[in-house]
Design a protein around this motif. Structure first.
Motif, PDB file in Angstrom:
ATOM      1  N   HIS A  21      27.332  70.918  97.370  1.00  0.00           N
ATOM      2  CA  HIS A  21      26.194  71.552  96.721  1.00  0.00           C
ATOM      3  C   HIS A  21      25.278  72.131  97.794  1.00  0.00           C
ATOM      4  N   ALA A  22      24.712  73.285  97.525  1.00  0.00           N
ATOM      5  CA  ALA A  22      23.916  74.022  98.502  1.00  0.00           C
ATOM      6  C   ALA A  22      22.793  73.189  99.113  1.00  0.00           C
ATOM      7  N   GLU A  23      22.151  72.365  98.298  1.00  0.00           N
ATOM      8  CA  GLU A  23      21.006  71.593  98.823  1.00  0.00           C
ATOM      9  C   GLU A  23      21.422  70.536  99.848  1.00  0.00           C
ATOM     10  N   LEU A  24      22.695  70.187  99.910  1.00  0.00           N
ATOM     11  CA  LEU A  24      23.185  69.193 100.869  1.00  0.00           C
ATOM     12  C   LEU A  24      23.798  69.808 102.121  1.00  0.00           C
ATOM     13  N   SER A  25      24.032  71.103 102.131  1.00  0.00           N
ATOM     14  CA  SER A  25      24.792  71.717 103.213  1.00  0.00           C
ATOM     15  C   SER A  25      24.136  71.551 104.585  1.00  0.00           C
ATOM     16  N   GLY A  26      22.820  71.671 104.681  1.00  0.00           N
ATOM     17  CA  GLY A  26      22.150  71.516 105.969  1.00  0.00           C
ATOM     18  C   GLY A  26      22.266  70.108 106.526  1.00  0.00           C
ATOM     19  N   THR A  27      22.051  69.135 105.660  1.00  0.00           N
ATOM     20  CA  THR A  27      22.156  67.737 106.068  1.00  0.00           C
ATOM     21  C   THR A  27      23.578  67.391 106.482  1.00  0.00           C
ATOM     22  N   LEU A  28      24.546  67.836 105.698  1.00  0.00           N
ATOM     23  CA  LEU A  28      25.946  67.565 106.026  1.00  0.00           C
ATOM     24  C   LEU A  28      26.374  68.264 107.309  1.00  0.00           C
ATOM     25  N   ALA A  29      25.882  69.474 107.545  1.00  0.00           N
ATOM     26  CA  ALA A  29      26.219  70.189 108.776  1.00  0.00           C
ATOM     27  C   ALA A  29      25.749  69.414 109.995  1.00  0.00           C
ATOM     28  N   VAL A  30      24.554  68.845 109.934  1.00  0.00           N
ATOM     29  CA  VAL A  30      24.040  68.043 111.050  1.00  0.00           C
ATOM     30  C   VAL A  30      24.908  66.807 111.259  1.00  0.00           C
ATOM     31  N   ALA A  31      25.235  66.112 110.173  1.00  0.00           N
ATOM     32  CA  ALA A  31      26.032  64.888 110.281  1.00  0.00           C
ATOM     33  C   ALA A  31      27.436  65.176 110.789  1.00  0.00           C
ATOM     34  N   LEU A  32      28.066  66.238 110.299  1.00  0.00           N
ATOM     35  CA  LEU A  32      29.432  66.554 110.708  1.00  0.00           C
ATOM     36  C   LEU A  32      29.504  67.142 112.112  1.00  0.00           C
ATOM     37  N   SER A  33      28.402  67.708 112.604  1.00  0.00           N
ATOM     38  CA  SER A  33      28.372  68.305 113.945  1.00  0.00           C
ATOM     39  C   SER A  33      28.056  67.291 115.035  1.00  0.00           C
ATOM     40  N   HIS A  34      27.614  66.096 114.663  1.00  0.00           N
ATOM     41  CA  HIS A  34      27.192  65.085 115.642  1.00  0.00           C
ATOM     42  C   HIS A  34      28.352  64.672 116.537  1.00  0.00           C
ATOM     43  N   ILE A  89      29.329  75.253 107.130  1.00  0.00           N
ATOM     44  CA  ILE A  89      29.669  73.937 106.615  1.00  0.00           C
ATOM     45  C   ILE A  89      31.138  73.876 106.215  1.00  0.00           C
ATOM     46  N   ASP A  90      31.673  74.974 105.681  1.00  0.00           N
ATOM     47  CA  ASP A  90      33.084  74.976 105.269  1.00  0.00           C
ATOM     48  C   ASP A  90      34.011  74.748 106.455  1.00  0.00           C
ATOM     49  N   GLU A  91      33.673  75.352 107.602  1.00  0.00           N
ATOM     50  CA  GLU A  91      34.503  75.167 108.803  1.00  0.00           C
ATOM     51  C   GLU A  91      34.460  73.719 109.276  1.00  0.00           C
ATOM     52  N   LEU A  92      33.276  73.115 109.289  1.00  0.00           N
ATOM     53  CA  LEU A  92      33.144  71.717 109.701  1.00  0.00           C
ATOM     54  C   LEU A  92      33.913  70.797 108.762  1.00  0.00           C
ATOM     55  N   LEU A  93      33.823  71.055 107.459  1.00  0.00           N
ATOM     56  CA  LEU A  93      34.539  70.227 106.494  1.00  0.00           C
ATOM     57  C   LEU A  93      36.047  70.397 106.615  1.00  0.00           C
ATOM     58  N   SER A  94      36.502  71.615 106.885  1.00  0.00           N
ATOM     59  CA  SER A  94      37.952  71.817 107.007  1.00  0.00           C
ATOM     60  C   SER A  94      38.498  71.150 108.264  1.00  0.00           C
ATOM     61  N   LEU A  95      37.675  71.030 109.303  1.00  0.00           N
ATOM     62  CA  LEU A  95      38.102  70.285 110.496  1.00  0.00           C
ATOM     63  C   LEU A  95      38.208  68.801 110.197  1.00  0.00           C
ATOM     64  N   ARG A  96      37.290  68.297 109.385  1.00  0.00           N
ATOM     65  CA  ARG A  96      37.258  66.875 109.052  1.00  0.00           C
ATOM     66  C   ARG A  96      38.287  66.514 107.974  1.00  0.00           C
ATOM     67  N   TYR A  97      38.450  67.391 107.002  1.00  0.00           N
ATOM     68  CA  TYR A  97      39.363  67.174 105.873  1.00  0.00           C
ATOM     69  C   TYR A  97      40.320  68.362 105.760  1.00  0.00           C
ATOM     70  N   PRO A  98      41.327  68.433 106.630  1.00  0.00           N
ATOM     71  CA  PRO A  98      42.194  69.615 106.670  1.00  0.00           C
ATOM     72  C   PRO A  98      43.023  69.835 105.406  1.00  0.00           C
ATOM     73  N   ASN A  99      43.327  68.813 104.646  1.00  0.00           N
ATOM     74  CA  ASN A  99      44.182  68.963 103.470  1.00  0.00           C
ATOM     75  C   ASN A  99      43.415  69.267 102.184  1.00  0.00           C
ATOM     76  N   SER A 100      42.135  68.935 102.146  1.00  0.00           N
ATOM     77  CA  SER A 100      41.368  69.121 100.914  1.00  0.00           C
ATOM     78  C   SER A 100      39.882  69.149 101.235  1.00  0.00           C
ATOM     79  N   VAL A 101      39.302  70.333 101.250  1.00  0.00           N
ATOM     80  CA  VAL A 101      37.873  70.477 101.553  1.00  0.00           C
ATOM     81  C   VAL A 101      37.065  70.193 100.297  1.00  0.00           C
ATOM     82  N   PRO A 102      36.192  69.165 100.340  1.00  0.00           N
ATOM     83  CA  PRO A 102      35.388  68.849  99.153  1.00  0.00           C
ATOM     84  C   PRO A 102      34.329  69.922  98.891  1.00  0.00           C
TER      85      PRO A 102
END
Length: 70
Positions: free
Chosen positions: A17-30, A1-14
């Motif tokens: 929370h662990a319980e959201l990581s799977g859902t966010l990974a799916v959304a960011l990988s689409h 998830i950190d890699e996907l977020l850094s691609l989306r937000y290169p200047n500041s990775v938000p």
């Protein structure tokens, strides 16, 4: 998830929370992959496709869209 977020937000990775990581990974990988055929679309087919697109749900009906026929 950190890699996907850094691609989306290169200047500041938000922080995530662990319980959201799977859902966010799916959304960011689409990704949308579109392939087009070389045959023309009839006016009736185009009207049907636009009607279907107009009927698709959006969050609070706030997504803007446009159709360009070439």
């Amino acid at each position: 998830i950190d890699e996907l977020l850094s691609l989306r937000y290169p200047n500041s990775v938000p922080e995530v929370h662990a319980e959201l990581s799977g859902t966010l990974a799916v959304a960011l990988s689409h990704r949308s992959v579109r392939k087009f055929l070389g045959r023309p679309v009839t006016d009736d087919q185009l009207r049907l496709l636009v009607a279907a697109a107009q009927s698709a749900s959006t969050s609070s009906s706030l997504q803007m869209w446009s159709v360009i026929a070439v």
